[in-house]
Design a protein around this motif. Structure first.
Motif, short mmCIF file in Angstrom:
data_model
loop_
_atom_site.label_atom_id
_atom_site.label_comp_id
_atom_site.label_asym_id
_atom_site.label_seq_id
_atom_site.Cartn_x
_atom_site.Cartn_y
_atom_site.Cartn_z
N LEU A 76 -12.53 -88.45 48.08
CA LEU A 76 -13.83 -89.29 47.66
C LEU A 76 -13.70 -90.47 48.64
O LEU A 76 -14.84 -91.29 49.09
CB LEU A 76 -13.19 -90.35 46.79
CG LEU A 76 -13.21 -89.01 45.28
CD1 LEU A 76 -12.56 -89.83 43.89
CD2 LEU A 76 -14.06 -88.65 45.12
N GLU A 77 -12.95 -90.56 49.32
CA GLU A 77 -12.95 -91.88 50.59
C GLU A 77 -13.60 -91.41 51.92
O GLU A 77 -13.90 -92.05 51.93
CB GLU A 77 -11.47 -91.99 50.95
CG GLU A 77 -9.98 -93.19 50.38
CD GLU A 77 -8.95 -92.90 50.90
OE1 GLU A 77 -9.10 -92.48 52.51
OE2 GLU A 77 -8.04 -93.06 50.44
N LYS A 121 -17.29 -91.89 50.97
CA LYS A 121 -17.81 -93.23 50.45
C LYS A 121 -17.87 -93.24 52.51
O LYS A 121 -18.69 -94.08 52.51
CB LYS A 121 -15.71 -94.22 49.89
CG LYS A 121 -16.39 -94.56 48.57
CD LYS A 121 -15.24 -95.20 47.67
CE LYS A 121 -14.89 -94.29 46.21
NZ LYS A 121 -14.00 -95.64 45.25
N ASN A 122 -16.73 -92.72 53.08
CA ASN A 122 -16.89 -94.22 54.70
C ASN A 122 -16.67 -92.24 55.80
O ASN A 122 -15.40 -92.08 55.55
CB ASN A 122 -15.24 -94.52 55.09
CG ASN A 122 -15.31 -94.96 56.03
OD1 ASN A 122 -16.27 -94.54 57.06
ND2 ASN A 122 -14.04 -95.72 56.35
#
Length: 79
Positions: free
Chosen positions: A18-19, A22-23
């Motif tokens: 998920l990180e 996002k990034n």
């Protein structure tokens, strides 16, 4: 079965994925969790429990399919 067990093992490490969403700069470190000892131990346990059963399942599927072919051939010969 293997896919289900592997996905259960991956649940604690989903935050890393998920990180990445996002990034995107985090993709460099995307597979760092694979060197985590907890991940390695859990995957080793899943593989040690499941992979010895693979030949048994394959044999069952083979003979089940073989008996299905014989039934179909027998049914065609009667008609």
């Amino acid at each position: 079965m293997s896919v289900i067990l592997s996905s259960i093992v991956m649940l604690p490490f989903t935050g890393k994925f998920l990180e990445i969403l996002k990034n995107p700069e985090e993709t460099v470190n995307a597979l760092d969790f694979m060197s985590n000892p907890v991940y390695l131990i859990l995957m080793a346990l899943v593989k040690a429990l499941f992979f010895p059963l693979m030949p048994i399942f394959a044999t069952i599927l083979y003979f089940n399919g073989k008996s299905g072919e014989e039934e179909n051939a027998f049914d065609r010969s009667i008609n």
